[in-house]
Structure formats: C-alpha cells, structure tokens
Design an enzyme around this catalytic site. Structure first.
Site, PDB file in Angstrom:
ATOM      1  N   GLU A 103       0.823  -1.224   0.000  1.00 31.71           N
ATOM      2  CA  GLU A 103       0.000   0.000   0.000  1.00 31.71           C
ATOM      3  C   GLU A 103       0.854   1.270   0.000  1.00 31.71           C
ATOM      4  O   GLU A 103       0.437   2.295  -0.554  1.00 31.71           O
ATOM      5  CB  GLU A 103      -0.932  -0.059   1.226  1.00 31.71           C
ATOM      6  CG  GLU A 103      -1.769   1.169   1.506  1.00 31.71           C
ATOM      7  CD  GLU A 103      -2.991   1.294   0.608  1.00 31.71           C
ATOM      8  OE1 GLU A 103      -2.907   0.899  -0.566  1.00 31.71           O
ATOM      9  OE2 GLU A 103      -4.003   1.824   1.086  1.00 31.71           O
TER      10      GLU A 103
ATOM     11  N   THR B 245      -4.287   9.989  -3.772  1.00 30.97           N
ATOM     12  CA  THR B 245      -4.137   9.880  -2.308  1.00 30.97           C
ATOM     13  C   THR B 245      -2.956  10.719  -1.807  1.00 30.97           C
ATOM     14  O   THR B 245      -3.071  11.413  -0.787  1.00 30.97           O
ATOM     15  CB  THR B 245      -3.932   8.409  -1.889  1.00 30.97           C
ATOM     16  OG1 THR B 245      -5.053   7.659  -2.347  1.00 30.97           O
ATOM     17  CG2 THR B 245      -3.827   8.263  -0.389  1.00 30.97           C
TER      18      THR B 245
HETATM   19  N1  HSE Z   1      -6.236   6.992   5.790  1.00 27.03           N
HETATM   20  C1  HSE Z   1      -5.781   7.296   4.476  1.00 27.03           C
HETATM   21  C2  HSE Z   1      -6.011   8.755   4.176  1.00 27.03           C
HETATM   22  C3  HSE Z   1      -6.547   6.456   3.500  1.00 27.03           C
HETATM   23  O1  HSE Z   1      -7.069   9.263   4.518  1.00 27.03           O
HETATM   24  O2  HSE Z   1      -5.120   9.393   3.606  1.00 27.03           O
HETATM   25  C4  HSE Z   1      -6.207   6.731   2.069  1.00 27.03           C
HETATM   26  O3  HSE Z   1      -5.672   5.610   1.476  1.00 27.03           O
END
Ligand code: HSE
Length: 311
Positions: free
Chosen positions: A132, A185
């Site tokens: 990830e 992201t």
């Molecule tokens: N917890 C992470 C975020 C999840 O909010 O950036 C995104 O993959």
C-alpha cells in the site's frame, strides 16, 4: 483451479470513518477486485490488469501495490519464486474506497494460500501495508486491514501493529457514492497540516473512543455524535465539489454519520436500515448532480469475512 492457481475476491473498504484517521476502517460487500495468482517456473512477479481504470495502474512490479506486497512477502522468506498476478479491477482507482489495498491484499493472500499458508492473516498484514505504501507514500493499514480481515478494524501502528477486530452492530448498512472524478491519495495527504492542536487531538480521541464504544453497544446515537473529523476533513472537503451541502443532506435524511471515504472523492454514510440507506444514497447522488457530477451508488452490508476464494 488446481494447486498452482487461485482466484480471490477482495472487497472495497472505507477508511478513516470520519473519526479514525489512518487507524479505523471497514470492509463492504461491493464493489471488489478479483485477483488470480498463478505459480510460474521463473522468478518473476508479472502483473497484468483488466477492468475499471486498469490503464491507469502501473504494471511494473515494484510500482504496483500488489506486486510490492508479494515482493515484501517473498523477501521476508528469502524465497525466489515466480507468480503471474492478474487483477480484474472492480474498484475504481483513485476513488477513496481502497482500490490499491484490495489488489495488494488479493495478491498477498493468494500467494500465501498457494504456498500452504505459512503466515496468519495478521502476519500477512505487514506485507499488504508494504504494498500500500507504493500508492499513498505512507504505511497506513486502515484499508488493507479490513480488506484482509473483514468487518470494522482498529489498527494502531507503533512498532508492530495491533489489529483489533471490532463488533459490527446488526442492521448497520454502508452507503458509498462515487462521483466521476479522481483524487490522488498522495495529493490529498500533502494538503494536510503536519501538526494538530492539543484541543483537536483531545476532541478526536474522544470521538474515536466514542465511536468504538458505540459499536460495542450498538449505540447508533453515540456513533453518530462521534463521527466528526478534525484531522483530515476540514482540509479535504474543498477537494469535493458540493461536499458541505451533500453532508448536510445526508445527515438530514437520517444518516448515522457521513464523511469522506479515505482520501475521497467517494462520500460514505452509515445507516441503521436498508430502506433508510436508499433514501440517504439518493440524496448524496442528487447533491453531486447539483454540482454537475454523475456518480455511482453502492449500498452494502458490512463485509465481515476475509477475502473469498472463488476458485
Ligand atoms: N487513511 C488514508 C487517508 C486512506 O485518509 O489518507 C487513504 O488511502
């Protein structure tokens, strides 16, 4: 499929759940990725993709979350083995519902099974997290942990991770609305401040604790009051057109809570019934329409099991 090949269905996930930035997530029944892992005679990890948004995902092993998860797993054992990994994307990349996590989990889970399950699911998690990292740049397990274990998962990483499976109240339904655009992201993480105030930290600690207590007690009112995010949502909501009015409409239609799913752009909400979930979902879709965006609605129960072996 024989002893040399396995087909795995891995679910989408909602991370953060408003109050649990980077440490809370849950799995949903739909959509999902289908990952086929096949042993080969060479020592390469070959990645191929089909399905939704497949052309946007790198196939270079080290740059692909599934490839990286498998490399991490094999490095750990010092194994030199080859696998073909085909990922049929059912989860849109860049959607905020754990697309990259599902692929990483499917591949690592499949390889582990083909090698006779040397690792427990909890032990496998660290390799999924290593996969990830390729997509988000940081080691957070709030998508991979629920994709791997199912249900609501609390994950605290401070050295080796603690993974705590939380209860799922009866009748709890998840609503996801995915608008037709993507958020990267890493970009959504880069806009977050490096520090938070003590006041925000205290409120957020109370919220996540309250939410978890609410899950244990099936107390939807306590869960609702606790589903407030002070860490990410205040900085990310501007990335999602119409977010404030969509959030308001969802809450006024009876959602237990509503927020940005992961880093967005999907919006999630929780409901105490399927009928109510349909109403809330339609309101969110309408909200996106008002800002000129088509969207896709997924209403689903919480997926409470590990990935499914299809073949
Ligand atoms: N917890 C992470 C975020 C999840 O909010 O950036 C995104 O993959």
């Amino acid at each position: 499929m024989g002893n040399d090949s396995i087909k795995i269905r891995t679910p989408a996930t909602v991370s953060n759940v408003s109050c649990g930035f980077d440490c809370l997530g849950y799995a949903i029944s739909e959509p999902a990725d289908i990952v086929t892992v096949t042993k080969t005679d060479n020592q390469d990890i070959d990645i191929s993709l089909s399905g939704i948004g497949a052309d946007k995902i790198p196939t270079t092993t080290k740059k692909n979350t599934a490839g990286k998860a498998v490399l991490s797993f094999l490095d750990f054992f010092g194994e030199k083995k080859g696998f073909k990994i085909h990922i049929e994307k059912g989860i849109h990349p860049g959607s905020g519902i754990g697309s990259s996590a599902a692929s990483a989990v499917g591949a690592a889970f499949g390889v582990n099974k083909l090698l006779g399950s040397p690792l427990s699911l909890e032990e496998l998690l660290v390799h999924c997290i290593n996969g990830e990292i390729v997509s988000s740049g940081t080691a957070h397990g709030d998508n991979v942990a629920p994709a791997l274990l199912g249900g609501f998962i609390l994950i605290r990483i401070n050295g080796s991770p603690d993974i705590i499976k939380l209860p799922v109240p009866k009748n709890l339904i998840s609503i996801i609305v995915l608008p037709e655009y993507q958020i990267n992201t890493q970009d959504a993480r880069n806009i977050l401040p490096k520090n938070v105030s003590l006041k925000s930290a205290i409120k957020q600690s109370g919220n996540i604790s309250g939410f978890i207590a609410g899950l244990y007690e099936s107390n939807f009112e306590l869960m609702s009051r606790s589903m407030v995010d002070l860490f990410a949502e205040p900085f990310r909501r501007g990335l999602i057109p119409g977010y404030d009015s969509i959030h308001q409409a969802a809450m006024e239609s009876g959602a237990i809570g509503c927020g940005i799913s992961g880093s967005g752009p999907s919006i999630f909400a929780l409901s105490y019934s399927k009928e109510r979930a349909e109403i809330i979902g339609k309101e969110i879709v309408k909200g996106f329409q008002k800002v000129g965006l088509n969207s896709k609605l997924f209403i689903s129960s919480i997926h409470t099991h590990p990935p499914e072996i299809l073949d």
